[in-house]
Scaffold this active site. Sequence first.
Site, short mmCIF file in Angstrom:
data_model
loop_
_atom_site.label_atom_id
_atom_site.label_comp_id
_atom_site.label_asym_id
_atom_site.label_seq_id
_atom_site.Cartn_x
_atom_site.Cartn_y
_atom_site.Cartn_z
N ASN A 1 0.81 -1.21 0.00
CA ASN A 1 0.00 0.00 0.00
C ASN A 1 0.86 1.27 0.00
OD1 ASN A 1 1.02 -0.02 2.56
ND2 ASN A 1 -0.96 0.16 3.62
N ASP A 2 2.16 1.13 -0.26
CA ASP A 2 3.13 2.21 -0.39
C ASP A 2 3.58 2.78 0.95
OD1 ASP A 2 4.75 3.61 -2.25
OD2 ASP A 2 3.58 5.42 -1.93
N HIS B 1 19.22 27.59 6.03
CA HIS B 1 18.99 28.66 5.06
C HIS B 1 18.83 30.02 5.73
CE1 HIS B 1 17.83 30.37 1.24
NE2 HIS B 1 16.71 30.84 1.76
N ASP C 1 23.22 37.72 -2.26
CA ASP C 1 22.18 38.63 -1.76
C ASP C 1 22.63 39.22 -0.43
OD1 ASP C 1 21.20 36.81 0.47
OD2 ASP C 1 20.82 35.54 -1.27
N LYS D 1 19.31 41.23 -4.54
CA LYS D 1 18.49 40.21 -5.20
C LYS D 1 17.04 40.30 -4.78
CE LYS D 1 18.70 35.79 -3.89
NZ LYS D 1 19.22 34.41 -3.72
N ARG E 1 13.69 37.73 -5.29
CA ARG E 1 13.18 36.46 -5.83
C ARG E 1 11.75 36.64 -6.30
NH1 ARG E 1 14.73 31.40 -6.12
NH2 ARG E 1 16.60 31.83 -4.89
N ASP F 1 27.48 30.92 -1.47
CA ASP F 1 26.06 30.79 -1.16
C ASP F 1 25.88 29.56 -0.28
OD1 ASP F 1 23.42 31.46 -1.12
OD2 ASP F 1 23.06 31.15 -3.26
#
Length: 329
Positions: free
Chosen positions: A37-38, A130, A169, A192, A194, A218
């Site tokens: 069933n995954d 990040h 950035d 920068k 986005r 980066d």
Amino acid sequence: MNDVVVFSGSAHQALADRICTHLGVTRSPAEIKRFSNDCLQAQLLANCRQRDVYIIQPLVPPTQEHLMELLLMIDAARGASAAQITAVMPHYAYARSDKKDASRISLGGRLVADLIATAGCSRVLTMALHAPQVHGFFSTPVDHLTAIGVLADHFRGTDLSTSIVVSPDLGNAKVATQFARLLGLPVAAGSKQRVADDRVVIDSIVGDVAGRRAIVLDDEIATGGSMVELMDRLEEAGATEAAIVCTHGLFAGKAVERLRGHPFVTEVVTTDTVPPPADWPELTVRSVSALFAEAISRIHHGRSVSSLFEGVDPTHAPPQPRLPFDTLP
């Protein structure tokens, strides 16, 4: 390290083996099964009772599969009476979902952090989130390493007389400044904006790059769109060439094609926090396995890990001058 047990999901077993080599331990086996069933099931095939368990699993594509593997392995270790469970995530993909910048948008960074804690994780060991605020999403202790020392070692000893460190950035400028300090170089940054996940607009370069070789730093490269845009701006500003440096080289989509053949790019340097692309032999990959192994050893023995947060040899990074009020009684 007799009481340390290291497991790995399927995301990056080569890195797990390198970390184990530095630790002087053998990676313990684990089995991930998929039912008809995954649904997934994880089984740890080594004794965990009252032992210090480390599960190494960067969240790389297929990200949801690898996240579920990590959660199930944490749950299995908790059920096996592990004394402490540390999720070692060299790359935390959901760190990019860190703010509510649109109406009715999810905060994946915080949600996934909650899932990891709920599964039974005692501590998180990660690298180059990040954004710094993601650290605060976790209700468990977080040791947040940096790779700038490892990356700086690649350039140390080479001719840097005409080089300048460039941040793509302004948000990454602080880390770029630390990196530049290690190499004794000036620093510049791109302005920068986005406009989509794979599209950015860089309207200017803050700093003088004319006649210089740019070393672009980066934290993560996904599709390479930001880098290609930055290369155009650097060339217009008079830079002679560019070396691209990043911690997490995901290189998704057309990134390899975009960067590998770019006439302005002389080299691309990354680390092994994520598996490198198989079709890019010219890519330089610096290993962070020794750094993670040292952090694991210090955590296990109850020693300070804070000296690793800078990730650098202090002889290459003299202390910054104190502000005047720091010297007041």
